[in-house]
Design a protein around this motif. Structure first.
Motif, PDB file in Angstrom:
ATOM      1  N   UNK A 167       0.807  -1.219   0.000  1.00 48.89           N
ATOM      2  CA  UNK A 167       0.000   0.000   0.000  1.00 48.89           C
ATOM      3  C   UNK A 167       0.833   1.257   0.000  1.00 48.89           C
ATOM      4  N   UNK A 168       1.913   1.260   0.755  1.00 44.52           N
ATOM      5  CA  UNK A 168       2.801   2.427   0.789  1.00 44.52           C
ATOM      6  C   UNK A 168       3.471   2.632  -0.576  1.00 44.52           C
ATOM      7  N   UNK A 169       3.864   1.530  -1.205  1.00 45.57           N
ATOM      8  CA  UNK A 169       4.479   1.628  -2.529  1.00 45.57           C
ATOM      9  C   UNK A 169       3.493   2.160  -3.561  1.00 45.57           C
ATOM     10  N   UNK A 170       2.184   1.959  -3.297  1.00 41.23           N
ATOM     11  CA  UNK A 170       1.157   2.432  -4.220  1.00 41.23           C
ATOM     12  C   UNK A 170       0.755   3.881  -3.955  1.00 41.23           C
ATOM     13  N   UNK A 171       1.383   4.512  -2.951  1.00 41.36           N
ATOM     14  CA  UNK A 171       1.151   5.931  -2.734  1.00 41.36           C
ATOM     15  C   UNK A 171       0.535   6.335  -1.412  1.00 41.36           C
ATOM     16  N   UNK A 172       0.131   5.360  -0.591  1.00 46.41           N
ATOM     17  CA  UNK A 172      -0.423   5.701   0.717  1.00 46.41           C
ATOM     18  C   UNK A 172       0.703   5.972   1.708  1.00 46.41           C
ATOM     19  N   UNK A 173       0.528   6.962   2.549  1.00 46.50           N
ATOM     20  CA  UNK A 173       1.563   7.308   3.527  1.00 46.50           C
ATOM     21  C   UNK A 173       1.435   6.393   4.755  1.00 46.50           C
ATOM     22  N   UNK A 174       2.493   6.285   5.562  1.00 49.41           N
ATOM     23  CA  UNK A 174       2.415   5.498   6.798  1.00 49.41           C
ATOM     24  C   UNK A 174       1.341   6.003   7.758  1.00 49.41           C
ATOM     25  N   UNK A 175       1.000   7.270   7.684  1.00 48.58           N
ATOM     26  CA  UNK A 175      -0.072   7.808   8.531  1.00 48.58           C
ATOM     27  C   UNK A 175      -1.441   7.411   8.011  1.00 48.58           C
ATOM     28  N   UNK A 176      -1.536   7.177   6.715  1.00 48.70           N
ATOM     29  CA  UNK A 176      -2.815   6.776   6.119  1.00 48.70           C
ATOM     30  C   UNK A 176      -3.067   5.280   6.235  1.00 48.70           C
ATOM     31  N   UNK A 177      -2.015   4.488   6.168  1.00 45.26           N
ATOM     32  CA  UNK A 177      -2.121   3.036   6.273  1.00 45.26           C
ATOM     33  C   UNK A 177      -1.129   2.565   7.328  1.00 45.26           C
ATOM     34  N   UNK A 178      -1.644   2.175   8.486  1.00 43.96           N
ATOM     35  CA  UNK A 178      -0.768   1.875   9.611  1.00 43.96           C
ATOM     36  C   UNK A 178      -1.176   0.588  10.311  1.00 43.96           C
ATOM     37  N   UNK A 179      -0.328   0.144  11.225  1.00 42.25           N
ATOM     38  CA  UNK A 179      -0.584  -1.067  11.987  1.00 42.25           C
ATOM     39  C   UNK A 179      -1.790  -0.850  12.903  1.00 42.25           C
ATOM     40  N   UNK A 180      -2.523  -1.921  13.170  1.00 45.83           N
ATOM     41  CA  UNK A 180      -3.667  -1.802  14.063  1.00 45.83           C
ATOM     42  C   UNK A 180      -4.410  -3.109  14.214  1.00 45.83           C
ATOM     43  N   UNK A 181      -5.232  -3.187  15.262  1.00 49.68           N
ATOM     44  CA  UNK A 181      -5.975  -4.391  15.594  1.00 49.68           C
ATOM     45  C   UNK A 181      -7.464  -4.074  15.576  1.00 49.68           C
ATOM     46  N   UNK A 182      -8.220  -4.751  14.720  1.00 50.45           N
ATOM     47  CA  UNK A 182      -9.651  -4.513  14.598  1.00 50.45           C
ATOM     48  C   UNK A 182     -10.395  -4.791  15.897  1.00 50.45           C
ATOM     49  N   UNK A 183      -9.845  -5.663  16.745  1.00 45.68           N
ATOM     50  CA  UNK A 183     -10.495  -6.014  17.996  1.00 45.68           C
ATOM     51  C   UNK A 183     -10.211  -5.025  19.121  1.00 45.68           C
ATOM     52  N   UNK A 184      -9.277  -4.121  18.889  1.00 45.38           N
ATOM     53  CA  UNK A 184      -8.919  -3.122  19.907  1.00 45.38           C
ATOM     54  C   UNK A 184      -8.393  -1.891  19.179  1.00 45.38           C
ATOM     55  N   UNK A 185      -9.302  -1.099  18.646  1.00 44.50           N
ATOM     56  CA  UNK A 185      -8.922   0.040  17.817  1.00 44.50           C
ATOM     57  C   UNK A 185      -8.289   1.144  18.644  1.00 44.50           C
ATOM     58  N   UNK A 186      -7.178   1.637  18.151  1.00 46.78           N
ATOM     59  CA  UNK A 186      -6.459   2.720  18.820  1.00 46.78           C
ATOM     60  C   UNK A 186      -7.049   4.054  18.367  1.00 46.78           C
ATOM     61  N   UNK A 187      -8.260   4.326  18.826  1.00 45.19           N
ATOM     62  CA  UNK A 187      -8.970   5.547  18.453  1.00 45.19           C
ATOM     63  C   UNK A 187      -9.969   5.889  19.545  1.00 45.19           C
ATOM     64  N   UNK A 188     -10.271   7.163  19.665  1.00 48.02           N
ATOM     65  CA  UNK A 188     -11.216   7.615  20.676  1.00 48.02           C
ATOM     66  C   UNK A 188     -12.654   7.310  20.258  1.00 48.02           C
ATOM     67  N   UNK A 189     -13.543   7.315  21.210  1.00 46.30           N
ATOM     68  CA  UNK A 189     -14.966   7.136  20.910  1.00 46.30           C
ATOM     69  C   UNK A 189     -15.421   8.219  19.935  1.00 46.30           C
ATOM     70  N   UNK A 190     -16.057   7.807  18.849  1.00 46.67           N
ATOM     71  CA  UNK A 190     -16.581   8.761  17.878  1.00 46.67           C
ATOM     72  C   UNK A 190     -15.534   9.578  17.156  1.00 46.67           C
ATOM     73  N   UNK A 191     -14.307   9.064  17.066  1.00 44.14           N
ATOM     74  CA  UNK A 191     -13.230   9.841  16.442  1.00 44.14           C
ATOM     75  C   UNK A 191     -13.428  10.010  14.934  1.00 44.14           C
TER      76      UNK A 191
END
Length: 237
Positions: free
Chosen positions: A87-111
């Motif tokens: 994905x990064x090679x196709x033009x997405x930045x590390x901020x746009x496509x990053x590591x993460x776990x669908x079962x424990x999202x690193x985001x605030x409520x309603x972010x």
């Protein structure tokens, strides 16, 4: 939660197929391309300004939506590094496509205004946990494009699965048919579980004022009984 063996099997499959993943999974007329067109319309119609895509793979959805909605903030999470690198090679930045776990999202409520997934939940052993996280992080809406195992297969196969499910026996039948593993492995999709978007319908309905279901592959009028793949759009209360 998935066992260590299940996680390793999934990640091994994606790491080994990362370079050819898009060619294996994507075509211009597949069900998720259809779903992306629907989601694009919903983004415009509901004034969505931020989107989180969970289980982004190589960033297919992000690239499609970014090209059509340049003023919207898009972020995707993908736990497999090899897929992120594509994905990064196709033009997405590390901020746009990053590591993460669908079962424990690193985001605030309603972010994020909207949280979406494409063909991810049938790879998750407890999709209700992932859906709960999607609902938590979404301020306005969620969008799901995934399988309906009860609408897959021939007429007799579908009828048998639906009959077992009507009596609450499908989990036990699935346990037996998979030799107690509850998952199957295919050459084209890696490790996957028996999943239907309808499994999480009531959970989503409890948090959303309106829920819309659309078949993304040709089907009859009863989507539960005939649609192998579905798109669900839930607008929160």
């Amino acid at each position: 939660m998935p066992s260590e063996e299940e996680v390793n099997l999934q990640r091994k499959f994606y790491a080994e197929t990362a370079a050819k993943y898009d060619a294996m999974q994507i075509s211009e007329q597949d069900e998720h391309q259809f779903a992306l067109a629907i989601l694009s319309a919903m983004i415009e119609y509901h004034g969505i300004r931020s989107v989180l895509d969970v289980g982004s793979g190589t960033g297919r959805a992000l690239r499609y939506l970014k090209a059509r909605h340049p003023g919207v903030r898009f972020v995707g999470i993908e736990p497999v590094e090899a897929l992120r690198q594509v994905g990064h090679a196709a033009g997405l930045t590390p901020a746009e496509l990053k590591d993460g776990d669908i079962n424990q999202l690193d985001a605030m409520d309603g972010e994020f205004d909207l949280v979406c997934e494409f063909a991810v939940l049938h790879h998750v052993p407890q999709p209700e946990i992932a859906v709960a996280e999607m609902l938590r992080v979404a301020r306005k809406a969620i969008f799901i494009s995934d399988a309906n195992n009860f609408g897959q297969g021939g007429k007799i196969s579908r009828w048998v699965k639906q009959a077992f499910n009507a009596f609450g026996l499908w989990p036990a039948v699935n346990f037996i048919r998979t030799g107690g593993k509850r998952y199957c492995i295919s050459e084209g999709d890696g490790l996957f579980y028996s999943y239907s978007v309808f499994n999480n319908y009531e959970q989503i309905r409890a948090s959303c004022g309106s829920v819309h279901l659309i078949n993304t592959v040709s089907a009859g009028p009863d989507l539960y009984r005939s649609a192998p793949h579905l798109a669900l759009f839930g607008l929160k209360k």
